[in-house]
Design a protein around this motif. Structure first.
Motif, PDB file in Angstrom:
ATOM      1  N   GLU A  73       0.829  -1.209   0.000  1.00 56.79           N
ATOM      2  CA  GLU A  73       0.000   0.000   0.000  1.00 56.79           C
ATOM      3  C   GLU A  73       0.861   1.256   0.000  1.00 56.79           C
ATOM      4  N   ARG A  74       1.945   1.222   0.777  1.00 59.50           N
ATOM      5  CA  ARG A  74       2.845   2.379   0.807  1.00 59.50           C
ATOM      6  C   ARG A  74       3.514   2.591  -0.549  1.00 59.50           C
ATOM      7  N   LEU A  75       3.911   1.498  -1.182  1.00 56.64           N
ATOM      8  CA  LEU A  75       4.547   1.596  -2.500  1.00 56.64           C
ATOM      9  C   LEU A  75       3.584   2.141  -3.540  1.00 56.64           C
ATOM     10  N   LYS A  76       2.321   1.703  -3.467  1.00 57.44           N
ATOM     11  CA  LYS A  76       1.327   2.220  -4.411  1.00 57.44           C
ATOM     12  C   LYS A  76       1.143   3.724  -4.241  1.00 57.44           C
ATOM     13  N   ALA A  77       1.071   4.157  -2.992  1.00 64.87           N
ATOM     14  CA  ALA A  77       0.904   5.592  -2.719  1.00 64.87           C
ATOM     15  C   ALA A  77       2.122   6.375  -3.198  1.00 64.87           C
ATOM     16  N   ALA A  78       3.327   5.840  -2.930  1.00 58.07           N
ATOM     17  CA  ALA A  78       4.552   6.534  -3.336  1.00 58.07           C
ATOM     18  C   ALA A  78       4.655   6.611  -4.859  1.00 58.07           C
ATOM     19  N   TYR A  79       4.322   5.501  -5.528  1.00 51.08           N
ATOM     20  CA  TYR A  79       4.416   5.503  -6.987  1.00 51.08           C
ATOM     21  C   TYR A  79       3.371   6.442  -7.594  1.00 51.08           C
ATOM     22  N   GLY A  80       2.220   6.557  -6.946  1.00 50.71           N
ATOM     23  CA  GLY A  80       1.211   7.507  -7.418  1.00 50.71           C
ATOM     24  C   GLY A  80       1.728   8.936  -7.360  1.00 50.71           C
ATOM     25  N   VAL A  81       2.459   9.261  -6.285  1.00 54.12           N
ATOM     26  CA  VAL A  81       3.056  10.594  -6.166  1.00 54.12           C
ATOM     27  C   VAL A  81       4.094  10.822  -7.257  1.00 54.12           C
ATOM     28  N   ILE A  82       4.904   9.789  -7.510  1.00 51.09           N
ATOM     29  CA  ILE A  82       5.964   9.913  -8.512  1.00 51.09           C
ATOM     30  C   ILE A  82       5.380  10.130  -9.902  1.00 51.09           C
ATOM     31  N   LYS A  83       4.314   9.389 -10.238  1.00 51.13           N
ATOM     32  CA  LYS A  83       3.715   9.520 -11.570  1.00 51.13           C
ATOM     33  C   LYS A  83       3.153  10.905 -11.805  1.00 51.13           C
ATOM     34  N   GLU A  84       2.636  11.532 -10.752  1.00 56.93           N
ATOM     35  CA  GLU A  84       2.036  12.858 -10.893  1.00 56.93           C
ATOM     36  C   GLU A  84       3.031  13.988 -10.666  1.00 56.93           C
ATOM     37  N   SER A  85       4.235  13.654 -10.223  1.00 59.52           N
ATOM     38  CA  SER A  85       5.203  14.695  -9.884  1.00 59.52           C
ATOM     39  C   SER A  85       5.724  15.418 -11.131  1.00 59.52           C
ATOM     40  N   LYS A  86       5.805  16.726 -11.025  1.00 53.93           N
ATOM     41  CA  LYS A  86       6.372  17.542 -12.103  1.00 53.93           C
ATOM     42  C   LYS A  86       7.856  17.805 -11.875  1.00 53.93           C
ATOM     43  N   MET A  88      10.087  15.369 -11.420  1.00 55.66           N
ATOM     44  CA  MET A  88      10.841  14.176 -11.785  1.00 55.66           C
ATOM     45  C   MET A  88      11.318  14.264 -13.228  1.00 55.66           C
ATOM     46  N   ASN A  89      12.622  14.209 -13.430  1.00 55.12           N
ATOM     47  CA  ASN A  89      13.179  14.213 -14.773  1.00 55.12           C
ATOM     48  C   ASN A  89      12.869  12.888 -15.472  1.00 55.12           C
ATOM     49  N   SER A  90      12.623  12.943 -16.781  1.00 54.05           N
ATOM     50  CA  SER A  90      12.214  11.739 -17.509  1.00 54.05           C
ATOM     51  C   SER A  90      13.296  10.670 -17.492  1.00 54.05           C
ATOM     52  N   ASN A  91      14.578  11.076 -17.536  1.00 56.69           N
ATOM     53  CA  ASN A  91      15.666  10.106 -17.493  1.00 56.69           C
ATOM     54  C   ASN A  91      15.809   9.456 -16.129  1.00 56.69           C
ATOM     55  N   CYS A  92      15.275  10.113 -15.111  1.00 58.64           N
ATOM     56  CA  CYS A  92      15.339   9.588 -13.745  1.00 58.64           C
ATOM     57  C   CYS A  92      14.088   8.796 -13.394  1.00 58.64           C
ATOM     58  N   ARG A  93      12.957   9.158 -14.013  1.00 60.88           N
ATOM     59  CA  ARG A  93      11.669   8.567 -13.654  1.00 60.88           C
ATOM     60  C   ARG A  93      11.652   7.048 -13.823  1.00 60.88           C
ATOM     61  N   LYS A  94      12.330   6.531 -14.866  1.00 58.57           N
ATOM     62  CA  LYS A  94      12.251   5.101 -15.150  1.00 58.57           C
ATOM     63  C   LYS A  94      12.926   4.241 -14.087  1.00 58.57           C
ATOM     64  N   GLU A 193      24.386  11.870  -8.987  1.00 61.64           N
ATOM     65  CA  GLU A 193      24.536  12.432 -10.321  1.00 61.64           C
ATOM     66  C   GLU A 193      23.224  12.500 -11.093  1.00 61.64           C
ATOM     67  N   LEU A 194      22.648  11.345 -11.435  1.00 62.74           N
ATOM     68  CA  LEU A 194      21.514  11.340 -12.346  1.00 62.74           C
ATOM     69  C   LEU A 194      20.249  11.911 -11.708  1.00 62.74           C
ATOM     70  N   CYS A 195      20.025  11.657 -10.434  1.00 65.80           N
ATOM     71  CA  CYS A 195      18.769  12.074  -9.792  1.00 65.80           C
ATOM     72  C   CYS A 195      19.044  12.800  -8.482  1.00 65.80           C
ATOM     73  N   GLN A 196      19.974  13.736  -8.485  1.00 65.00           N
ATOM     74  CA  GLN A 196      20.334  14.432  -7.247  1.00 65.00           C
ATOM     75  C   GLN A 196      19.133  15.110  -6.606  1.00 65.00           C
ATOM     76  N   LYS A 197      18.461  15.965  -7.373  1.00 63.80           N
ATOM     77  CA  LYS A 197      17.351  16.715  -6.815  1.00 63.80           C
ATOM     78  C   LYS A 197      16.196  15.787  -6.455  1.00 63.80           C
ATOM     79  N   GLU A 198      15.927  14.791  -7.306  1.00 68.88           N
ATOM     80  CA  GLU A 198      14.828  13.866  -7.059  1.00 68.88           C
ATOM     81  C   GLU A 198      15.064  13.053  -5.791  1.00 68.88           C
ATOM     82  N   PHE A 274      21.141  14.640 -19.385  1.00 69.78           N
ATOM     83  CA  PHE A 274      22.131  14.046 -20.281  1.00 69.78           C
ATOM     84  C   PHE A 274      22.753  12.823 -19.616  1.00 69.78           C
ATOM     85  N   PRO A 275      22.054  11.681 -19.671  1.00 66.57           N
ATOM     86  CA  PRO A 275      22.553  10.479 -18.990  1.00 66.57           C
ATOM     87  C   PRO A 275      23.893   9.996 -19.522  1.00 66.57           C
TER      88      PRO A 275
END
Length: 685
Positions: A73-86, A88-94, A193-198, A274-275
């Motif tokens: 349940e926690r993972l579902k909630a967290a992933y829901g936040v990630i999918k809607e987050s603005k 999150m960089n596309s190269n980091c999202r995956k 490096e790739l997802c510092q801010k995220e 730039f991965p």
């Protein structure tokens, strides 16, 4: 049935008998007393859906006081936040979902052994605290001989568990068990490096942070780890570049002047875009900002420390290869022709001296060699296209960090104090237009540890995105040579606490109600901006707000240097120095820091403003202050403080965090009051 299965069922049966005989309380109590209740864990077959792609048919380690369903349940909630987050960089999202799944549910390498250790632990505690052996006797047999045989088997079992794998710890924990964790190298590439801010946002987020994000430095090095599929794009055979070099993936890591290239993550702002730059210092041309591959070098004589790399164009190399191949083929054909001609003439002539030697002007060998040399020389020595070095206004280039300067660009005047990374100075900065401006210089102490240097760079990364009129913004950095520095705008009137004291009735001065509201409104608007960008200040107080000329107030010291990369929820330790006079009870007792705890702190800052910088709960010790806050004995209304403002303070100090006003609401109210006072003042004048 193998020995492990046999042992497993015996131990489990012992546990079930013990539990049925009302030993639940004894086990739980002994767990808590020995620390096992919080540490021991067990392996279970993953049967969820959110992580099925990564954990199908795998046994995962489950910590106590939770279940797979809870984590699901926690993972579902967290992933829901990630999918809607603005954010999150596309190269980091995956990598977000596999990272969360493999962090919160590490795979057990030896699930049978882990579970045997777990049940053995429960059985030992049960027997230890039972007080007698009667129930065990009933389970085994009334016959003494059978009892002796069973206890002998149990003794052999315990010996077997503890001696077969001496590297294990007992009871099994997340850090001690034989678990397949995320590959540490990949975890560090994501975090650093790739997802510092995220990563920073995820660890502070109330939904994502509670799921659990790996602390990369605590992950043990292991070849058999759970990979996230991060690949470093490198082709060792690639020794030339096409077009502008944006697709170059070779391993050249030296500039044209022979200087070693610096790691990209040290100096690039948006490396997540730039991965191809992660984990390396090879020559590249990210985003086609230049005409050839380039890199950063440690050279203070260069503007921006950028240099092109001496890599040939593939087109030039192809033509050179064609010319050389053609020359070799042509020379071979001529040589063969000469040999055949000589052989033919030697047969028809007896006197070789009669052969006429062609003159130099007609010597085709000489001409071809000269032409070939000229042609190949022109190809090899053709000058590279000129490299345009960006100006010092780095904001024009979204690829690079905030402006970089050298130590020659700044002049140090006086020491202002000492921060988390080292000393803070007042100084002057020479801008590109030769204009001098006053700056505050935060210097990193020399010979700082690698971790401290990483924290220093991460803070630069995080605060470089903060742009607001009520936030102290960073103007540039010095990273080419020690001491490394951050340059901030200098606030002429110092911190707000000192400003309030120097303008208090004690100094025979006073502030107008309009000025009180002006100060409070600016702080609330700055905090509204920070909270909207997922920042939790953690140490909002008058001492951390700076004042400039014209009563301009800006928030400083965002608490980043202390612990911004850890979760918002942490256990408060006795060694921690926490500003308890500005903290709500949930932060003091549970170490919970959120935007709502910042709102509580803002209420205390309001009290400081209207008290002319008086210390909250003045005259009480820190332990006494904690008791006062826990018992809801709030600060009293300051002299000459309007009732509406004190009512706002009381709302900020609501016991239930969710019922405190938002910074948006606070800003709106303060602005309304401020405009009302301005209107009244204009009518009076």
């Amino acid at each position: 049935m193998n020995s492990y299965c046999f042992q497993f069922f015996i131990i489990r049966y012992i546990v079930l008998i013990a539990l049925n005989d009302n030993y639940v309380w004894t086990i739980k109590s002994s767990h808590e007393n020995n620390g096992f209740h919080h540490l021991a864990g067990i392996c279970q077959l993953y049967n969820g859906t959110i992580c099925n792609e990564y954990l199908k048919n795998s046994f995962v380690f489950i910590s106590p006081n939770t279940t797979i369903n809870d984590l699901e349940e926690r993972l579902k909630a967290a992933y829901g936040v990630i999918k809607e987050s603005k954010d999150m960089n596309s190269n980091c999202r995956k990598y977000a979902l596999p990272s969360l799944c493999l962090s919160s549910l590490p795979i057990c390498r030896t699930p049978e052994r882990t579970n045997l250790l777990y049940f053995a632990n429960v059985a030992m505690i049960t027997n230890k605290y039972s007080g007698n052996e009667t129930r065990t006797k009933r389970f085994v047999s009334k016959d003494a001989k059978n009892k002796h045989s069973f206890l002998k088997k149990k003794s052999v079992y315990y010996s077997d568990v503890f001696t077969k794998d001496v590297s294990s710890k007992y009871p099994p924990t997340r850090d001690s068990e034989n678990l397949k964790r995320i590959c540490r190298e990949e975890c560090e590439l994501l975090e650093n490096e790739l997802c510092q801010k995220e990563y920073a946002i995820a660890k502070r987020h109330p939904v994502i942070g509670i799921v659990g994000v790996e602390e990369c430095q605590k992950i043990p090095q292991h070849q058999d780890c759970s990979t996230l599929g991060i690949t470093i794009e490198v082709d060792e055979s690639e020794n030339c570049y096409w077009e502008d070099g944006s697709s170059y993936r070779g391993v050249k890591n030296v500039s044209a002047s022979g200087k070693p290239c610096l790691r990209w993550s040290w100096l690039m702002k948006e490396i997540s875009d730039f991965p191809e730059l992660i984990g390396q210092n090879y020559c590249r041309n990210p985003g086609s900002v230049e005409k050839t591959p380039w890199c950063f070098v440690d050279d203070i004589s260069l503007d921006r420390n950028m240099e092109p790399c001496d890599i040939p164009k593939c087109v030039d190399k192809i033509w050179l290869s064609i010319i050389l191949i053609f020359g070799v083929v042509f020379a071979t054909v001529i040589l063969i022709s000469i040999l055949l001609l000589k052989k033919k003439k030697s047969r028809g002539m007896k006197n070789i001296q009669n052969i006429n030697t062609p003159n130099a002007g007609n010597n085709i060998y000489g001409n071809s060699q000269i032409n070939a040399n000229q042609e190949s020389g022109r190809t090899l020595n053709s000058p590279m296209d000129p490299i345009s070095i960006p100006s010092k206004n780095m904001e024009k280039n979204s690829l690079l960090r905030i402006p970089h300067f050298t130590l020659q660009d700044v002049e140090f005047f006086e020491e202002l104090g000492e921060g988390a990374f080292g000393k803070v100075y007042k100084g002057q900065l020479i801008q590109p237009n030769k204009k001098m401006i006053n700056v505050a210089i935060k210097a990193l102490k020399e010979n700082a540890s690698f971790k401290t240097q990483q924290d220093f760079r991460r803070e630069i990364e995080l605060i470089s995105d903060l742009k607001h009129q009520n936030i102290v913004c960073i103007l540039g950095v010095i990273l080419n040579k020690e001491p490394y520095c951050m340059l901030f705008e200098y606030m002429a009137n110092g911190d707000l606490h000192e400003f309030l004291i120097s303008n208090s009735p004690i100094e025979k001065k006073f502030l107008l109600q309009l000025e009180f509201l002006q100060i409070a409104m600016q702080i609330s608007e700055g905090m509204e901006y920070l909270s909207g960008h997922h920042y939790v200040h953690r140490d909002l107080a008058a001492r951390n707000c700076l004042v400039n000329e014209g009563l301009i107030v800006k928030i400083s010291d965002f608490g980043l240097s202390r612990d911004i990369y850890s979760s918002d929820y942490y256990r408060v330790q006795s060694k921690s120095l926490l500003p308890v006079r500005w903290m709500p009870s949930e932060s003091i007792l549970y170490g919970k820091f959120t935007t709502e705890s910042d709102i509580w702190s803002f209420g205390v800052v309001l009290w400081e403003i209207y008290s002319y910088g008086m210390q909250p709960y003045c005259g009480y010790s820190n332990p006494e202050v904690i008791n006062l806050i826990r018992s809801r004995q709030l600060l009293s209304c300051p002299d000459n403080c309007p009732t509406a403002v004190y009512s706002l303070m009381i709302e900020c100090w609501h016991e239930q965090a969710v019922k405190r006003p938002t910074f948006s609401d606070i800003s709106h109210r303060l602005k309304t009051w401020y405009e009302g006072h301005v209107k009244i003042s204009n009518q009076k004048s």
